[in-house]
Design a protein around this motif. Structure first.
Motif, PDB file in Angstrom:
ATOM      1  N   ILE A 240      57.097  12.305  19.687  1.00 26.59           N
ATOM      2  CA  ILE A 240      55.591  12.254  19.544  1.00 26.59           C
ATOM      3  C   ILE A 240      54.706  13.589  19.387  1.00 26.59           C
ATOM      4  O   ILE A 240      53.938  13.690  18.472  1.00 26.59           O
ATOM      5  CB  ILE A 240      54.983  11.796  21.028  1.00 26.59           C
ATOM      6  CG1 ILE A 240      55.694  10.250  21.174  1.00 26.59           C
ATOM      7  CG2 ILE A 240      53.718  11.742  21.265  1.00 26.59           C
ATOM      8  CD1 ILE A 240      55.576   9.791  22.408  1.00 26.59           C
ATOM      9  N   GLN A 241      55.287  14.656  19.891  1.00 31.33           N
ATOM     10  CA  GLN A 241      54.768  15.902  19.717  1.00 31.33           C
ATOM     11  C   GLN A 241      54.724  16.190  17.942  1.00 31.33           C
ATOM     12  O   GLN A 241      53.888  16.861  17.626  1.00 31.33           O
ATOM     13  CB  GLN A 241      55.249  16.788  20.327  1.00 31.33           C
ATOM     14  CG  GLN A 241      55.048  16.905  21.788  1.00 31.33           C
ATOM     15  CD  GLN A 241      55.625  17.832  22.542  1.00 31.33           C
ATOM     16  OE1 GLN A 241      55.581  19.053  22.567  1.00 31.33           O
ATOM     17  NE2 GLN A 241      56.809  17.474  23.327  1.00 31.33           N
ATOM     18  N   ASP A 242      55.922  16.011  17.435  1.00 34.35           N
ATOM     19  CA  ASP A 242      56.079  16.301  16.226  1.00 34.35           C
ATOM     20  C   ASP A 242      55.342  15.295  15.068  1.00 34.35           C
ATOM     21  O   ASP A 242      54.654  15.753  14.199  1.00 34.35           O
ATOM     22  CB  ASP A 242      57.553  15.960  15.882  1.00 34.35           C
ATOM     23  CG  ASP A 242      57.984  16.613  14.551  1.00 34.35           C
ATOM     24  OD1 ASP A 242      57.382  17.861  14.203  1.00 34.35           O
ATOM     25  OD2 ASP A 242      58.711  15.994  13.663  1.00 34.35           O
ATOM     26  N   ILE A 243      55.109  14.198  15.668  1.00 38.04           N
ATOM     27  CA  ILE A 243      54.161  13.226  15.055  1.00 38.04           C
ATOM     28  C   ILE A 243      52.797  13.872  14.768  1.00 38.04           C
ATOM     29  O   ILE A 243      52.250  13.985  13.750  1.00 38.04           O
ATOM     30  CB  ILE A 243      54.111  11.941  15.402  1.00 38.04           C
ATOM     31  CG1 ILE A 243      55.419  11.169  15.300  1.00 38.04           C
ATOM     32  CG2 ILE A 243      52.910  11.056  14.908  1.00 38.04           C
ATOM     33  CD1 ILE A 243      55.700   9.860  16.033  1.00 38.04           C
TER      34      ILE A 243
ATOM     35  N   TYR B 235      49.083  13.156  26.945  1.00 34.77           N
ATOM     36  CA  TYR B 235      49.476  11.817  26.801  1.00 34.77           C
ATOM     37  C   TYR B 235      50.844  11.621  27.553  1.00 34.77           C
ATOM     38  O   TYR B 235      51.775  12.443  27.386  1.00 34.77           O
ATOM     39  CB  TYR B 235      50.082  11.883  25.235  1.00 34.77           C
ATOM     40  CG  TYR B 235      50.868  10.571  24.586  1.00 34.77           C
ATOM     41  CD1 TYR B 235      50.024   9.738  23.700  1.00 34.77           C
ATOM     42  CD2 TYR B 235      52.112  10.482  24.924  1.00 34.77           C
ATOM     43  CE1 TYR B 235      50.614   8.644  23.151  1.00 34.77           C
ATOM     44  CE2 TYR B 235      52.585   9.210  24.460  1.00 34.77           C
ATOM     45  CZ  TYR B 235      51.945   8.327  23.625  1.00 34.77           C
ATOM     46  OH  TYR B 235      52.553   7.104  23.045  1.00 34.77           O
ATOM     47  N   PHE B 236      51.110  10.744  28.435  1.00 35.63           N
ATOM     48  CA  PHE B 236      51.931  10.558  29.177  1.00 35.63           C
ATOM     49  C   PHE B 236      52.672   9.504  28.756  1.00 35.63           C
ATOM     50  O   PHE B 236      52.428   8.351  28.518  1.00 35.63           O
ATOM     51  CB  PHE B 236      51.643   9.989  30.581  1.00 35.63           C
ATOM     52  CG  PHE B 236      50.713  11.190  31.496  1.00 35.63           C
ATOM     53  CD1 PHE B 236      51.462  12.085  31.971  1.00 35.63           C
ATOM     54  CD2 PHE B 236      49.390  10.978  31.717  1.00 35.63           C
ATOM     55  CE1 PHE B 236      50.793  13.070  32.802  1.00 35.63           C
ATOM     56  CE2 PHE B 236      48.833  11.843  32.481  1.00 35.63           C
ATOM     57  CZ  PHE B 236      49.610  12.780  33.234  1.00 35.63           C
ATOM     58  N   THR B 237      53.998   9.907  28.532  1.00 44.48           N
ATOM     59  CA  THR B 237      55.077   8.927  27.806  1.00 44.48           C
ATOM     60  C   THR B 237      55.701   8.213  29.163  1.00 44.48           C
ATOM     61  O   THR B 237      55.687   8.890  30.245  1.00 44.48           O
ATOM     62  CB  THR B 237      56.062   9.760  27.157  1.00 44.48           C
ATOM     63  OG1 THR B 237      56.874  10.520  27.984  1.00 44.48           O
ATOM     64  CG2 THR B 237      55.492  10.519  26.124  1.00 44.48           C
TER      65      THR B 237
ATOM     66  N   LEU C 271      48.720  17.512  25.277  1.00 44.70           N
ATOM     67  CA  LEU C 271      50.055  17.934  25.904  1.00 44.70           C
ATOM     68  C   LEU C 271      50.649  16.369  26.014  1.00 44.70           C
ATOM     69  O   LEU C 271      50.094  15.288  26.566  1.00 44.70           O
ATOM     70  CB  LEU C 271      49.570  18.255  27.436  1.00 44.70           C
ATOM     71  CG  LEU C 271      50.973  18.350  28.220  1.00 44.70           C
ATOM     72  CD1 LEU C 271      51.741  19.715  27.977  1.00 44.70           C
ATOM     73  CD2 LEU C 271      50.493  18.344  29.675  1.00 44.70           C
ATOM     74  N   VAL C 272      51.970  16.570  25.478  1.00 43.37           N
ATOM     75  CA  VAL C 272      52.814  15.214  25.703  1.00 43.37           C
ATOM     76  C   VAL C 272      53.767  15.467  26.593  1.00 43.37           C
ATOM     77  O   VAL C 272      54.688  16.307  26.689  1.00 43.37           O
ATOM     78  CB  VAL C 272      53.611  15.047  24.292  1.00 43.37           C
ATOM     79  CG1 VAL C 272      54.167  13.676  24.444  1.00 43.37           C
ATOM     80  CG2 VAL C 272      52.476  14.992  23.370  1.00 43.37           C
ATOM     81  N   THR C 273      54.018  14.461  27.992  1.00 45.13           N
ATOM     82  CA  THR C 273      54.807  14.860  29.037  1.00 45.13           C
ATOM     83  C   THR C 273      55.224  13.588  29.645  1.00 45.13           C
ATOM     84  O   THR C 273      54.213  12.546  29.505  1.00 45.13           O
ATOM     85  CB  THR C 273      54.525  15.965  29.764  1.00 45.13           C
ATOM     86  OG1 THR C 273      55.671  16.233  30.630  1.00 45.13           O
ATOM     87  CG2 THR C 273      53.154  15.578  30.650  1.00 45.13           C
TER      88      THR C 273
END
Length: 906
Positions: free
Chosen positions: A59-62, A532-534, A489-491
Motif C-alpha cells: 500500500i505504501q509503495d502504491i 490508513y489503517f490496514t 501513515l500506513v499501519t
RNA sequence: GGGCGAUUAGCUCAGUUGGUUUAGAGCACCUGCCUUACAAGCAGGGGGUCGUUGGUUCGAAUCCAUCAUCGCCCACCA
C-alpha cells in the motif's frame, strides 16, 4: 524477436529493480517540487517479512509510486526498529545456546554481541521488501538505535523531564518474569484462560474452632498475605473483623479488616489481601496501612519471605501448595474457573504485578492534545470509525501514565545519574556532573561518583519520534521543513496506541519548537495528514496469521510462485481499508501445513500474462505505411481514449478515498475488458494483413498510458511492457513516466459504442444458443427508427459491429424479417437472419421470458408513476428518469410483441 | 459491564451522503469453442425476496428501532 507466450517475472523483476536503483529514482532531496513523504512503520530489526508487512508495504509503495508519477518529490523513508525486548530476548537465547549468560559477560560485552547479531540479521527484512518492489529511498535507511536517533531520544527525555512531564516513582507495574523487565500496560495482552478457584480455610487466632474461608486463584501467594478483607455490612463475618487469622502452613497472624472493595456475592465474600502481588490488594493495603511482603524473585520463583517452597517456580509452587494445603486440611473446595490472564506481548509469560520504581511519562495533557488532533480533523483516519477506538483509549478517564523504563540493556540508557539521594537528568554524563557539582557545591566530584540509571527506555519512546527523527529534525530542521508533515501513515490498527497516538503526541509536543510557529501555522504540527489503517491478515478460518499458528504462507515463496506483481495484486484485491483481509491460501490436509498458493495471486499472475500477450499481439503486426486509418480504427481509438479518461477519473476518486482495491479493479477491467477484449479486437487486422502506422502509433501510446496508470500497483510487469512497446531513450522509464490525465471525455460516444457492443453480444449469444459457428457469416437487419438512424451516423460504428459480430451485412429494415431472431440493444431491435428454419417454439419461449421481465419491470415503474405523491414530491430528474424507463419499457414490449406475432406465438 | 464493526450470489467482498432500469465484481460453477496474442485463454450463461421483525419516506440493501449470529476493543474479575 519472438516473445514467449508467458510473462516471466523471475527474469524481469531483478533486472528492473537493479535498474531503478542504478538510476537512483527512489532517492529524494528537497527541491522546488511539492513533496510527498511517507515514513515506513519500522519493522523489528531482526524480523522476517510476513503477510502483514506485504500488505502494508504494498500500500505504501502504491501511494509513493503514484505520487512519483504525478511529478511530486516522492520520499519513502525506510528503516528498522531496535525492538528492545524482542531483540534482547533473541540475543539472550543465542548466548544461552553458547552457554553464556547475560550476567556473566556484563553490559558492554552483551551489547557487542547484540550489535553483531543486528549486523548479521538486520538487513534481511529490508532486502525482502526490495523483492516486493518497495521503492524506498534506501539511502535514507534509518535505525532507531543509531547514534543520531538515540541522541534525539535523550534530548526528548531531558526536555520532558525539564517540563515536568517525566517522573520516577514506586508503582504497581507489570513485570515480565521471563524477560525480567517491567512492561507498559499496553504490552500486556489479556485473554480468558482456564484456572481454578481455591477455597482455603484460615483459622482464627485464639478462637478454637473458628475459621474463615477465602477464595483465590493464586494459593502460592498466601504467604504474602497481610490481611483478610470482608465487606463492612457482611453479617456473616462482622464478628470476625478486628480479630486475626492465621495463614495456613506458616501460621502468621494477619488482621481481618472491613473494606467495601469486597463484593458480597463473589467467592466466599472474604478476600485475602496480598499487597505485593495484586494492584487492587495494593490499593486496599494503602487504605489500611498494611505491610507489603514480596515473596517472589524477579524470575518468578518464591524467595525467603515465603518461608516454604523457597526457590520453587510460581507455577510449580501452586501445584505443590495445593497438596500441602490438602494434607493440612485447609483446602475446602476446588472450583474450576475461567478468568482473564495477562501475558507479555513479546515473551507470552504470565505477567506478575510487582511493586517497582520506574520512570513514567505523564499522559493527561499529551492524550488530550492527541485526541483533539484527530477530533478536529487535523489528522484523518481511514476508515473513520477507527476514531472510536482511539477515543476510548485516550479519553481522560482511561488514560494512564506511560511506564518508559525497562530492565534491559538493548536500548537507549536512561540519561539519569544518581548521587546519594539526588537525581541529575542530562544528555551526557558531563552535563550531569556539572549539575551535580552545582547542586552539592562540591567541585571535587567526578563522573565516577555518579551512578547512571541501569535501565533503558521503552522502544516506543524512540519510535514515537520517527517522523521527525528520520529527517534529523532534532539536530537541524532543514529537511524537516520540507518533508514534514508527512502525507500518509500506513499501519495496522493493532499499534494505534503503541505508536500512532504517541507519534501524534510527540508531533504536538516538539514540531512547534523545532519548526517555529510560522511553519506550524501553515502546515500543522501533526506528523502526518492521513492514517490508513490496514486490517489484520487472517487465514480462511479467520485466525490472525502468525508464526506460532503456522497458518501463514511463506511470503517469499509466494513471490517466487506468482511474481511480486501477482502477489501485490492478490494482497490488494481483498483489502479495503481497516477491514481484516482473509487470505485464501489453502491448507494441505495431510501435512496440516499451509500451502504457498493463492487464487487471488493467481489472478494477478494471469493478469500479467494477459497484458504480456496483448503486447505480443501489438508487436507482431506488420505495418503498411501507405495504409490509411479505417473508420473502425478511428472510432475504436476515440472510444478507448475516452474510456481511459473515464476510468482514470474514477480511479482518482478511489485514491482520494483510499479505496485502493477498487482503483485496482477499475484498472483491471479497463485493461482486460475494454482494451484487450474490445479495443484490440476492433483494430486487429485480418489474418496476415497489415495495419496502418497511425493506428499502431496511437495504440502504443494508449498502451503506455495504461502501463503508467497501473504501474503503482504492478511495477515490474508495467516497466517491462513499457520498454517492450517502444525503443525508449535513456532515462525514459515507466517508473518516472507521466500519470495519464482524466480531463473531459465524451460520454455520449461511450454510450453509443456501449449500445453497439450490446448488439454484438446479442449476436454472439444467438450464435451460442443456436450453435452457429463464429466462422459463419450472418445477415443482420436493424429496425429503421430515428434513434437507430442517429446511432448509425457515428462513423465506423456499423463496420465495427460487422467486424466484431462477424456479419455478412448489416442493413436497415422497415419490416419484420422472416425466419430471424430478434434481439434488443437498448430500445433498438436487431434481426439476425438464420439459414436454418428457426424453431418457433423455442423462440417464442425466449421472447415470452423477455416479455414477462419487461412487463414486470414496467409494472414497477408504473406503480411509482401512478403514485401522485411520488410525482409531486420526488425531484424532477428522478421523475423524468422514471418516465424514460416507462417509454423504453413500452417500446421494448411493443418490439417483443411484434416479433412474437411474426413467429405466430400463441 | 461499556463500546465499535459486520451480516448482500457457493466463497471473498463492493454498493460513495435514500432514487441512472427488478442489486454489482472477482473466484467457483454450467454451456460452447484448441477462432493465428493469450486454454494462466475466448464467447456466453445460471445463481441473491440484501440476517430477523417493525418503523420513517412518494421511494430503503442504504436512515431509525428491535432481536439474532459472528468478530473486535476497553474495563472488571478473590
Amino acid at each position: 524477436m519472438a516473445l514467449s507466450t508467458r510473462y516471466n517475472p523471475q527474469e524481469t523483476e531483478k533486472k528492473w529493480y537493479d535498474h531503478w536503483m542504478e538510476k537512483d529514482y527512489f532517492h529524494s532531496e528537497p527541491d522546488e517540487r511539492e513533496p510527498y513523504s511517507i515514513v515506513i512503520p519500522p519493522p523489528n530489526v531482526t524480523g522476517v517479512l510476513h503477510m502483514g508487512h506485504m500488505l502494508n508495504n504494498t500500500i505504501q509503495d502504491i501511494l509513493i509510486r503514484k505520487a512519483r508519477l504525478e511529478g511530486k518529490n516522492a520520499c519513502w523513508v525506510p528503516g528498522t526498529d531496535h525492538a528492545s525486548i524482542a531483540t534482547e530476548a533473541k540475543v539472550v537465547k543465542m548466548l544461552r545456546e553458547k552457554g553464556i549468560t547475560k550476567g556473566e559477560i556484563g553490559r558492554e560485552k552483551f551489547l557487542e554481541h547484540a550489535f553483531e547479531w543486528k549486523d548479521k540479521y538486520g538487513g534481511i527484512i529490508l532486502d525482502q521488501l526490495k523483492k516486493l518492489g518497495a521503492s524506498c529511498d534506501w539511502k535514507r535507511t534509518r535505525f532507531t538505535m543509531e547514534p543520531k536517533l538515540s541522541e534525539a531520544v535523550l534530548k526528548v527525555f531531558v526536555d520532558l523531564y525539564r517540563k515536568g512531564h517525566i517522573y520516577r516513582g514506586l508503582r504497581m507495574t507489570n513485570w515480565d518474569p521471563e524477560a525480567q523487565t517491567v512492561l507498559s500496560n499496553e504490552e500486556v495482552i489479556y485473554a480468558d484462560e482456564n484456572s481454578n478457584l481455591y477455597h482455603i480455610r484460615y483459622d482464627i487466632e485464639g478462637e478454637e474452632g473458628e475459621s474463615i474461608v477465602i477464595a483465590t486463584q493464586r494459593p502460592e501467594t498466601i504467604m504474602a498475605d497481610t490481611a483478610i478483607a470482608v465487606r463492612e455490612d457482611d453479617e456473616r463475618y462482622a464478628h470476625l473483623v478486628g480479630k486475626k487469622a492465621l495463614i495456613p502452613l506458616i501460621n502468621r497472624a494477619i488482621p481481618i479488616i472491613a473494606d467495601n472493595y469486597v463484593e458480597l456475592g463473589f467467592g466466599t465474600g472474604a478476600l485475602k489481601v496480598t499487597p505485593a502481588h495484586d494492584q487492587n490488594d495494593y490499593d486496599i493495603g494503602q487504605r489500611h496501612n498494611l505491610e507489603v511482603i514480596d515473596i517472589l524473585t524477579p524470575d518468578g520463583k518464591l524467595n525467603e519471605n515465603a518461608q516454604i517452597l523457597v526457590g520453587e517456580d510460581r507455577f510449580e509452587a501452586r501445584i505443590k501448595i495445593k497438596v500441602l494445603l490438602k494434607e493440612a486440611g485447609h483446602l475446602v473446595e476446588l472450583e474450576s474457573y475461567r478468568t482473564s490472564i495477562g501475558r507479555s506481548e513479546r515473551t507470552k509469560a504470565v505477567v506478575e504485578p510487582r511493586l517497582t520504581k520506574q520512570w513514567f511519562v505523564k499522559m493527561n495533557e499529551l492524550a488530550r492534545m492527541a485526541l483533539h488532533a484527530v477530533e478536529s480533523g487535523e489528522v484523518k483516519f481511514h476508515p473513520e470509525h477507527m476514531f472510536n477506538m482511539y477515543k476510548s483509549w485516550l479519553k481522560e478517564e482511561n488514560v494512564r501514565d506511560w511506564c518508559i523504563s525497562r530492565q534491559l540493556w538493548w536500548g537507549q540508557r536512561i540519561p539519569a545519574w544518581y548521587l546519594d539521594e539526588h537525581v541529575f537528568v542530562a544528555e551526557t554524563a558531563e552535563e550531569a556532573l556539572a549539575k551535580a557539582k552545582k547542586a552539592t557545591g562540591n567541585d571535587a566530584l567526578t563522573i565516577e561518583d555518579l551512578n547512571q540509571d541501569e535501565d533503558v527506555l521503552d522502544t516506543w519512546f524512540s519510535s514515537w519520534l520517527w517522523p521527525m527523527s528520520v529527517f534529523d529534525g532534532f539536530e537541524n530542521q532543514e529537511e524537516l521543513r520540507y518533508y514534514y508533515p508527512t502525507n500518509t501513515l500506513v499501519t495496522g490498527w493493532d499499534i494505534m496506541f503503541f505508536w500512532v497516538a504517541r507519534m501524534i503526541m510527540s508531533g504536538y509536543e516538539w514540531s512547534g519548537e523545532l519548526l517555529g510557529m510560522e511553519h506550524v501555522m501553515e502546515h500543522g504540527r501533526m506528523p502526518f495528514r492521513d492514517v490508513y489503517f490496514t486490517g489484520m491478515v487472517r487465514d480462511n478460518q479467520r485466525r490472525k496469521m502468525s508464526k506460532s499458528l503456522g497458518n501463514s504462507p511463506d511470503a517469499l515463496k509466494l513471490i517466487e510462485n506468482y511474481g511480486a506483481d501477482g502477489v501485490r495484486f492478490g494482497m490488494l484485491s481483498s483489502a479495503a481499508a481497516g477491514n481484516d483481509i482473509v487470505f485464501d491460501a489453502p491448507f494441505d490436509n495431510e501435512t496440516k501445513e499451509v500451502l504457498n498458493e493463492s487464487k487471488l495471486c493467481e489472478q494477478g499472475r494471469n493478469f500479467c500474462n494477459k497484458m504480456w500477450n496483448a503486447l505480443r499481439l501489438v508487436r507482431g503486426w506488420e505495418i503498411d505505411p501507405k495504409l490509411e486509418m479505417s473508420a473502425v480504427n478511428k472510432l475504436a481509438i476515440s472510444w478507448i481514449e475516452n474510456k481511459v479518461k473515464e476510468t482514470i477519473e474514477r480511479v482518482e476518486a478511489n485514491f482520494v478515498e483510499y479505496r485502493l482495491s477498487d482503483a485496482l479493479m477499475n484498472l483491471y477491467k479497463l485493461i482486460w475488458d475494454d482494451f484487450c477484449s474490445w479495443y484490440l479486437e476492433m483494430i486487429k487486422p485480418e489474418y496476415e494483413k497489415p495495419i496502418d502506422q497511425a493506428t499502431v502509433d496511437r495504440t502504443l501510446e494508449i498502451f503506455s498510458d495504461l502501463m503508467s496508470a497501473l504501474h503503482p500497483f504492478m511495477p515490474f510487469v508495467t516497466e517491462e511492457i513499457w520498454h517492450q512497446l517502444k525503443d525508449r531513450k535513456e532515462g525514459e522509464d515507466c517508473v518516472i513516466s507521466t500519470y495519464p490525465a482524466s480531463n473531459d471525455y465524451d460520454k455520449a460516444l461511450i454510450k453509443k459504442v456501449d449500445q453497439a457492443k450490446t448488439a454484438v453480444a446479442g449476436v454472439r449469444d444467438t450464435r451460442n444458443t443456436k450453435g452457429i459457428k463464429m466462422k459463419e457469416l450472418l445477415k443482420v437487419f436493424i429496425q429503421d427508427t430515428p434513434v437507430a438512424q442517429e446511432l448509425f451516423k457515428l462513423d465506423g460504428l456499423k463496420s465495427m459491429i460487422i467486424k466484431m459480430a462477424n456479419l455478412e451485412s448489416l442493413e436497415f429494415t422497415s419490416e419484420e424479417v422472416p425466419n430471424s431472431v430478434a434481439i434488443l440493444a437498448g430500445t433498438e431491435k436487431f434481426f439476425i437472419e438464420l439459414k436454418e428454419t428457426i424453431n418457433a417454439e423455442e423462440e417464442c419461449a425466449r421472447l415470452t421470458k423477455d416479455l414477462e421481465y419487461q412487463e414486470g419491470f414496467l409494472k414497477s415503474v408504473m406503480k411509482k408513476l401512478g403514485n401522485e405523491r411520488f410525482v409531486s414530491n420526488a425531484p424532477e430528474q428522478v421523475v423524468a428518469m422514471e418516465r424514460k424507463k416507462q417509454a423504453d419499457a413500452e417500446a421494448k414490449i411493443k418490439s417483443i410483441k411484434e416479433a412474437m406475432e411474426q413467429l405466430g406465438c400463441s
